[in-house]
Write a protein that holds these residues in place. Structure first.
Motif, PDB file in Angstrom:
ATOM      1  N   MET A   1     -31.068 -11.294 -20.271  1.00 54.19           N
ATOM      2  CA  MET A   1     -29.887 -12.292 -20.724  1.00 54.19           C
ATOM      3  C   MET A   1     -29.249 -10.719 -22.064  1.00 54.19           C
ATOM      4  O   MET A   1     -29.836 -10.147 -22.341  1.00 54.19           O
ATOM      5  N   ALA A   2     -28.495 -10.891 -22.120  1.00 55.78           N
ATOM      6  CA  ALA A   2     -26.998 -10.561 -22.805  1.00 55.78           C
ATOM      7  C   ALA A   2     -27.087 -10.572 -23.961  1.00 55.78           C
ATOM      8  O   ALA A   2     -27.137 -12.064 -23.824  1.00 55.78           O
ATOM      9  N   SER A   3     -26.837  -9.395 -24.789  1.00 51.72           N
ATOM     10  CA  SER A   3     -27.285  -9.591 -26.284  1.00 51.72           C
ATOM     11  C   SER A   3     -26.062  -9.942 -26.090  1.00 51.72           C
ATOM     12  O   SER A   3     -24.321  -9.831 -26.008  1.00 51.72           O
ATOM     13  N   VAL A   4     -25.472 -10.959 -27.813  1.00 54.57           N
ATOM     14  CA  VAL A   4     -25.252 -11.395 -28.797  1.00 54.57           C
ATOM     15  C   VAL A   4     -23.830 -10.277 -29.152  1.00 54.57           C
ATOM     16  O   VAL A   4     -24.364  -9.327 -30.094  1.00 54.57           O
ATOM     17  N   ALA A   5     -22.511 -10.336 -28.710  1.00 53.30           N
ATOM     18  CA  ALA A   5     -21.854  -9.328 -29.822  1.00 53.30           C
ATOM     19  C   ALA A   5     -21.622  -9.797 -30.809  1.00 53.30           C
ATOM     20  O   ALA A   5     -21.722 -11.147 -30.957  1.00 53.30           O
ATOM     21  N   SER A   6     -21.981  -8.369 -31.634  1.00 60.15           N
ATOM     22  CA  SER A   6     -21.649  -8.596 -33.207  1.00 60.15           C
ATOM     23  C   SER A   6     -20.021  -9.474 -33.413  1.00 60.15           C
ATOM     24  O   SER A   6     -19.206  -8.282 -33.191  1.00 60.15           O
ATOM     25  N   PRO A   7     -19.330 -10.287 -34.340  1.00 54.40           N
ATOM     26  CA  PRO A   7     -17.880 -10.191 -34.364  1.00 54.40           C
ATOM     27  C   PRO A   7     -17.843  -9.559 -35.696  1.00 54.40           C
ATOM     28  O   PRO A   7     -16.659  -8.943 -35.002  1.00 54.40           O
ATOM     29  N   GLN A   8     -17.772  -8.439 -36.428  1.00 51.41           N
ATOM     30  CA  GLN A   8     -17.480  -6.853 -36.814  1.00 51.41           C
ATOM     31  C   GLN A   8     -17.258  -5.841 -35.541  1.00 51.41           C
ATOM     32  O   GLN A   8     -16.305  -5.085 -36.380  1.00 51.41           O
ATOM     33  N   GLU A   9     -17.753  -5.792 -34.780  1.00 53.69           N
ATOM     34  CA  GLU A   9     -17.061  -4.924 -33.570  1.00 53.69           C
ATOM     35  C   GLU A   9     -16.242  -5.250 -33.110  1.00 53.69           C
ATOM     36  O   GLU A   9     -15.727  -4.395 -32.610  1.00 53.69           O
ATOM     37  N   VAL A  10     -15.715  -6.953 -32.999  1.00 51.78           N
ATOM     38  CA  VAL A  10     -14.053  -7.091 -32.166  1.00 51.78           C
ATOM     39  C   VAL A  10     -13.238  -7.222 -33.197  1.00 51.78           C
ATOM     40  O   VAL A  10     -12.593  -6.027 -32.968  1.00 51.78           O
ATOM     41  N   ILE A  16     -13.984 -12.817 -30.308  1.00 54.10           N
ATOM     42  CA  ILE A  16     -15.221 -13.550 -30.138  1.00 54.10           C
ATOM     43  C   ILE A  16     -15.381 -14.398 -29.605  1.00 54.10           C
ATOM     44  O   ILE A  16     -16.821 -14.945 -28.917  1.00 54.10           O
ATOM     45  N   ASP A  17     -14.591 -15.340 -29.359  1.00 51.28           N
ATOM     46  CA  ASP A  17     -14.929 -16.268 -28.323  1.00 51.28           C
ATOM     47  C   ASP A  17     -15.149 -15.862 -26.701  1.00 51.28           C
ATOM     48  O   ASP A  17     -15.760 -16.229 -26.142  1.00 51.28           O
ATOM     49  N   PHE A  18     -14.571 -15.245 -26.940  1.00 53.79           N
ATOM     50  CA  PHE A  18     -14.958 -13.832 -25.508  1.00 53.79           C
ATOM     51  C   PHE A  18     -16.327 -13.824 -24.862  1.00 53.79           C
ATOM     52  O   PHE A  18     -16.438 -14.137 -24.331  1.00 53.79           O
ATOM     53  N   PHE A  19     -16.796 -12.996 -26.263  1.00 54.81           N
ATOM     54  CA  PHE A  19     -18.518 -13.141 -26.406  1.00 54.81           C
ATOM     55  C   PHE A  19     -19.192 -14.484 -25.940  1.00 54.81           C
ATOM     56  O   PHE A  19     -20.076 -14.659 -25.238  1.00 54.81           O
ATOM     57  N   GLN A  20     -18.631 -15.547 -26.810  1.00 50.69           N
ATOM     58  CA  GLN A  20     -18.984 -16.719 -26.681  1.00 50.69           C
ATOM     59  C   GLN A  20     -18.870 -17.329 -25.110  1.00 50.69           C
ATOM     60  O   GLN A  20     -20.139 -17.816 -24.842  1.00 50.69           O
ATOM     61  N   LEU A  21     -18.124 -17.114 -24.610  1.00 49.70           N
ATOM     62  CA  LEU A  21     -17.712 -17.412 -23.193  1.00 49.70           C
ATOM     63  C   LEU A  21     -19.079 -16.697 -22.365  1.00 49.70           C
ATOM     64  O   LEU A  21     -19.118 -17.667 -21.572  1.00 49.70           O
ATOM     65  N   LEU A  22     -18.770 -15.542 -22.954  1.00 51.04           N
ATOM     66  CA  LEU A  22     -19.972 -14.999 -22.240  1.00 51.04           C
ATOM     67  C   LEU A  22     -21.301 -15.565 -21.676  1.00 51.04           C
ATOM     68  O   LEU A  22     -22.249 -14.757 -20.713  1.00 51.04           O
ATOM     69  N   GLY A  23     -21.576 -15.967 -22.768  1.00 55.56           N
ATOM     70  CA  GLY A  23     -22.937 -15.803 -23.509  1.00 55.56           C
ATOM     71  C   GLY A  23     -22.975 -17.509 -22.740  1.00 55.56           C
ATOM     72  O   GLY A  23     -24.333 -18.019 -22.696  1.00 55.56           O
TER      73      GLY A  23
END
Length: 486
Positions: A1-10, A16-23
């Protein structure tokens, strides 16, 4: 399972929305999609900085796009507002155009009518221009005529100036004629007659001495001269005759020698009676046929040697007073003779002064001693009223010089009429009647006369001058002697 990206990194919400989509995709059953996404994620992580830079550029572009969108929206709203305003303006313009169209239709009709009027006015203007042209041509002619008239007027002015100077020279050669009322003329004539009457009653009503009455030859001589029954008596009829003799002697001499238009001394070779001259006769006759010419000649004569004229008149006054005194002094009481002479002199000088005021009158004043008809129009019976009545007469003179008119008893039926005082004309009318002595007024004196033939002589007598003078009527007809045929 992929790790959730931190908002600070983006750093952006899109990432953030993009990474949520990935999740979301990671939880999906489709492993292929997940793996593909993981693979792509790994690729993306490998180029994280590039992505961040891309995202940053994208964000910048997005911001710029948003800004442009906002500006576009603002511009759109502004455009909408302008479009709305333009729409309103367009509607107003349409209404205005519609109104203008209507007005244009009305104006077109009006213009059509005005064009007709303009055409008519144009015709009228052309007609007026033609008239103006004619008027201008006429003005040119008038200007030329005025120029000619100005030249002619200049000549006329020069002629008028010359004529005026000549007229002035002629006027300087004549006496100024004046107008006076009839009342003024009567007052002057009545003043002379009134004074003469006062003298007559003052000096010829006294009782003469017996020594004087004894000189019958003296009375007879005067009686023959005056053709009156002068009787040496102190009776009332005799005194009346003495009064008549004095008045007749004085009146005739004044008429012949003082009451004339010009004092002219005849040459020695002129065969004329004393007191008569050709100029006096000429002016008297000329006044009947040409009064204006007579007035002019008289005014010229009056301007000739006025001082000499006055001297001649005064000398005549002295001569008349001396002659009358010399002939009639014995009919005056002796101690009154000196005063009698002085008063006659004063009376003659008064006559000269009064006549000098009448000679220049526009209407000719002239004495008459004879008339064609002896009627009330010309004559009144001689007056023999009292001294007090005479003084009252002087104070309250009537227009004809009479206190009252005695009855004539028809002059035509009377006999032995004798001139006592001359009458006077004013122009061609009788201004003041003369006085005649009727035979009835001297009837008592006639009965006293020693020689009855004197009565018959008186009855046959003409109206000749009684003392030392012959009337002008001997050689000149009075204006009242002219008949209709003459």
């Amino acid at each position: 399972m992929a790790s959730v990206a931190s908002p600070q990194e983006v750093g952006t919400q899109e990432v953030i929305d993009f990474f949520q989509l990935l999740g979301t995709l990671a939880t999906n059953a489709s492993a292929t999609c997940v793996e593909k996404a993981l693979k792509e994620n790994k690729e993306l992580k490998g180029d994280k900085d590039s992505l961040v830079r891309a995202l940053t550029n994208l964000q910048i572009k997005l911001d710029d796009q948003v800004k442009r969108s906002e500006d576009a929206v603002a511009q759109s709203e502004d455009a909408k507002a302008k479009a709305s305003a333009l729409t309103s303006e367009v509607e107003g313009a349409k209404q205005t155009i519609a109104d203008k169209d209507k007005k244009s239709e009305y104006d077109a009709s009006t213009i059509s009518g005005l064009q007709g009027k303009v055409a008519a006015l144009d015709d009228e203007v052309k007609a007026r221009e033609e008239q103006i042209k004619k008027h201008m041509e006429q003005q040119v002619k008038d200007a030329n005529r005025i120029s000619d008239l100005d030249a002619e007027l200049g000549m006329k002015k020069t002629e008028l100036e010359i004529t005026s100077n000549q007229l002035k020279e002629l006027q300087d050669l004549s006496c100024k004629v004046i107008d006076e009322s009839k009342d003024f003329v009567l007052s002057e004539l009545d003043k002379i007659y009134g004074y003469a009457k006062v003298i007559a009653f003052k000096y010829f009503t006294g009782d003469l001495s017996d020594e004087v009455l004894a000189e019958t030859a003296f009375f007879e001589g005067i009686g023959r001269e005056v053709k009156l029954p002068l009787h040496p008596s102190n009776s009332i009829p005799a005194k009346k005759v003495r009064i008549a003799v004095f008045l007749a002697s004085l009146g005739t001499r004044l008429a012949d020698e003082i009451f004339v238009p010009f004092y002219f001394l005849p040459n020695e070779d002129q065969n004329l009676p004393e007191g008569i001259d050709t100029i006096t006769m000429m002016l008297s006759n000329l006044s009947q046929v040409d009064p204006k010419r007579e007035l002019h000649l008289r005014s010229v004569l009056l301007a000739i040697y006025p001082d000499e004229q006055t001297k001649v008149a005064n000398n005549r006054a002295i001569e008349i007073a001396g002659d009358i005194y010399h002939v009639l002094r014995f009919l005056v009481i002796e101690d009154q003779r000196e005063n009698f002479h002085k008063e006659i002199m004063q009376l003659c000088r008064l006559a000269v002064e009064s006549w000098n005021t009448l000679r220049p009158l526009k209407e000719k004043v002239e004495p008459f001693t004879a008339t064609e008809d002896d009627t009330e129009k010309y004559w009144l019976p001689a007056e023999f009223d009292s001294t007090s009545q005479t003084k009252k007469l002087l104070a309250n003179a009537k227009p004809n010089g009479l206190g009252s008119k005695p009855s004539l008893n028809s002059l035509k039926s009377a006999k032995g009429i004798k001139l006592v005082w001359p009458g006077f004309s004013y122009g061609n009318e009788v201004l003041k009647q003369g006085f005649m002595l009727l035979d009835s007024q001297v009837a008592g004196a006639s009965e006293e006369a020693p020689l009855k033939r004197n009565v018959r002589a008186m009855q046959r007598a003409s109206t000749g001058s009684p003392v030392l003078s012959q009337r002008r009527s001997v050689t000149k007809k009075s204006k009242f002697l002219l008949t209709a045929g003459e």
